[in-house]
Design an enzyme around this catalytic site. Structure first.
Site, PDB file in Angstrom:
ATOM      1  N   GLY A 175      -9.907  -3.645  -3.807  1.00 35.43           N
ATOM      2  CA  GLY A 175      -9.597  -4.498  -4.948  1.00 35.43           C
ATOM      3  C   GLY A 175      -9.201  -3.761  -6.201  1.00 35.43           C
ATOM      4  CG  ASP A 207     -11.714  -6.918   2.479  1.00 32.34           C
ATOM      5  OD1 ASP A 207     -10.772  -6.889   3.313  1.00 32.34           O
ATOM      6  OD2 ASP A 207     -11.676  -6.296   1.412  1.00 32.34           O
ATOM      7  CD  GLN A 227     -12.636  -6.457  -2.311  1.00 33.14           C
ATOM      8  OE1 GLN A 227     -12.277  -6.491  -3.490  1.00 33.14           O
ATOM      9  NE2 GLN A 227     -11.836  -6.050  -1.337  1.00 33.14           N
ATOM     10  CG  ASP A 229      -4.986  -2.220   6.889  1.00 34.70           C
ATOM     11  OD1 ASP A 229      -4.768  -2.705   8.004  1.00 34.70           O
ATOM     12  OD2 ASP A 229      -4.103  -2.111   6.021  1.00 34.70           O
ATOM     13  CB  SER A 230      -9.880  -5.604   7.960  1.00 37.51           C
ATOM     14  OG  SER A 230      -9.575  -6.108   6.669  1.00 37.51           O
ATOM     15  N   GLY A 231      -6.509  -6.031   7.930  1.00 37.33           N
ATOM     16  CA  GLY A 231      -5.510  -7.093   7.873  1.00 37.33           C
ATOM     17  C   GLY A 231      -5.718  -8.050   6.723  1.00 37.33           C
ATOM     18  N   GLY A 232      -6.850  -7.935   6.045  1.00 37.20           N
ATOM     19  CA  GLY A 232      -7.164  -8.870   4.969  1.00 37.20           C
ATOM     20  C   GLY A 232      -6.164  -8.853   3.829  1.00 37.20           C
ATOM     21  CG  PHE A 233      -3.638  -5.891   0.780  1.00 39.91           C
ATOM     22  CD1 PHE A 233      -4.058  -6.021  -0.533  1.00 39.91           C
ATOM     23  CD2 PHE A 233      -2.305  -5.581   1.023  1.00 39.91           C
ATOM     24  CE1 PHE A 233      -3.157  -5.856  -1.580  1.00 39.91           C
ATOM     25  CE2 PHE A 233      -1.401  -5.409  -0.007  1.00 39.91           C
ATOM     26  CZ  PHE A 233      -1.837  -5.546  -1.316  1.00 39.91           C
ATOM     27  CB  CYS A 284      11.250  22.778  -1.393  1.00 38.62           C
ATOM     28  SG  CYS A 284      10.758  21.266  -2.261  1.00 38.62           S
ATOM     29  CB  CYS A 343       7.562  22.910  -2.580  1.00 42.20           C
ATOM     30  SG  CYS A 343       7.153  21.752  -1.244  1.00 42.20           S
ATOM     31  CG  ASP A 403      -4.682   3.713   2.178  1.00 47.02           C
ATOM     32  OD1 ASP A 403      -3.657   2.997   2.271  1.00 47.02           O
ATOM     33  OD2 ASP A 403      -5.754   3.286   1.698  1.00 47.02           O
ATOM     34  CG  HIS A 441       8.999  17.216  -1.562  1.00 46.27           C
ATOM     35  ND1 HIS A 441       8.727  18.523  -1.929  1.00 46.27           N
ATOM     36  CD2 HIS A 441       8.654  16.454  -2.633  1.00 46.27           C
ATOM     37  CE1 HIS A 441       8.253  18.542  -3.163  1.00 46.27           C
ATOM     38  NE2 HIS A 441       8.204  17.308  -3.615  1.00 46.27           N
ATOM     39  CB  CYS A 464       8.139  20.730   2.182  1.00 50.84           C
ATOM     40  SG  CYS A 464       9.471  20.174   1.078  1.00 50.84           S
TER      41      CYS A 464
END
Length: 374
Positions: free
Chosen positions: A215, A145, A188, A91-95, A308, A303, A265, A334, A305
């Site tokens: 957003g 952004d 956005q 990600d760009s770091g904006g958040f 489990c 499951c 994500d 899990h 994993c």
């Protein structure tokens, strides 16, 4: 095109596809575990791959501060640094920068902020964000952004979105095109349909190989998020991957795939794993609850994993109460396994034209809740 993206099955708005990048291919719809500081917390990279994950997310803001993008580049790039040979999206770091209330100053050129680590001052612009992501060696770079706050008035959202569109152009100009690497633009516009359409028009005019919807999942609620997706996604190019940022809960993933999203994500599965909560086909289960203390059954009998297949609910409960590090490790494994299993199920349902049935069965099982206590 420096990347490849193809779709070969559709069910309504949902698509089944494949994204080819420098470090491998990704089957879509896909979920990306979050490796903020070059690690998915409580997991070895090899273990993350065993869950079925084909791509990870790294964070520009955190990595630029520690250990720095320059150091990572000197050590061979982020893939080598963290021992992950599959694709990485950064990600760009904006958040993160925008969330630093009182620690940052925004202007038309970029953002000046203080590090949350040591208070040192830093400057992040579209050009610097793209440079950092290049140094990291990201397969997918995100345009820089401004993350519009929620709630926002129409005027606030418009000004924020238009600044992001200016930064999108600068991000595109700064990006170095190379085989297998790509740049995604970010739509956005908050919850306003006209602003979302304006943002899409601006981004497609600039021209990107992939488009993210940003957003959302910031407090507007699932119903409003789905409404915004329905108003936005149909305007995005049909031949490009679509990425919904920061989403989400299992029900969010199912609903967003049905509305045409290809990539996701979210920190939820790993964060939940560290706080004793398991995400399961029957909804969330809190392993800290006393009802599990003497339960010899697995968390989910269906499951595969390690949590489990090898351990009881009683043991997982004990690990949480004793604050043992194995607890977060097993529950994170899990949760990531369950998310990848859910995505595989969605891919199969789109391929066979049974997505509506899959979604109905998913909702019914989630609503049923956890198995009864002994």
């Amino acid at each position: 095109m420096s990347i490849g993206f193809e779709t070969w099955a559709r069910d309504g708005a949902a698509r089944r596809g494949r994204l080819t990048l420098a470090h491998g291919t990704i089957e879509t719809p896909a979920f990306m575990p979050v490796g903020t500081a070059a690690t998915v917390k409580a997991m070895r990279p090899e273990s993350v791959a065993e869950t079925g994950a084909e791509i990870l997310l790294g964070n520009t803001y955190h990595l630029m501060l520690r250990p720095t993008a320059e150091r990572i580049a000197e050590l061979g790039g982020l893939h080598r640094f963290m021992n992950w040979d599959k694709p990485i999206l950064t990600d760009s770091g904006g958040f993160q920068v925008m969330s630093l209330a009182g620690r940052r100053k925004l202007d038309k050129d970029g953002v000046t902020f203080q590090s949350h680590i040591d208070g040192s001052r830093h400057r992040l612009t579209p050009e610097r964000s793209i440079e950092i992501q290049h140094l990291l060696g990201s397969d997918v770079t995100m345009a820089f952004d401004e993350c519009t706050p929620h709630p926002a008035t129409h005027q606030q959202a418009a000004e924020s979105m238009r600044l992001s569109m200016q930064w999108a152009q600068r991000s595109k100009d700064a990006f170095t095109d190379r085989p297998g690497h790509t740049l995604f633009g970010i739509v956005q516009g908050s919850v306003y349909d006209d602003l979302r359409r304006e943002s899409v028009e601006a981004l497609t005019g600039i021209g990107f190989e992939g488009y993210a919807v940003g957003g959302l999942a910031v407090g507007e609620g699932q119903e409003e998020m789905f409404r915004v997706l329905e108003a936005t996604v149909p305007h995005l190019p049909d031949d490009a991957p679509r990425y919904l940022m920061g989403v989400g809960k299992p029900g969010d993933l199912v609903g967003a795939v049905m509305r045409g999203i290809d990539m996701f994500d979210c920190v939820l599965p790993s964060r939940s794993g560290r706080t004793g909560q398991a995400q399961t086909r029957r909804g969330p289960v809190n392993l800290r609850n006393a009802r599990h203390a003497a339960d010899p059954r697995p968390l989910d009998a269906d499951c595969a994993c390690p949590a489990c297949t090898g351990y009881s609910r009683a043991y997982l409960h004990h690990l949480q109460k004793a604050d043992e590090i194995l607890g977060p490790m097993l529950l994170t494994w899990h949760n990531l396994h369950y998310y990848q299993e859910l995505m595989a199920g969605l891919r199969g349902a789109v391929e066979t034209g049974t997505l509506a049935d899959f979604a109905a069965a998913f909702a019914e099982q989630q609503a049923a809740g956890d198995i009864a206590a002994l």
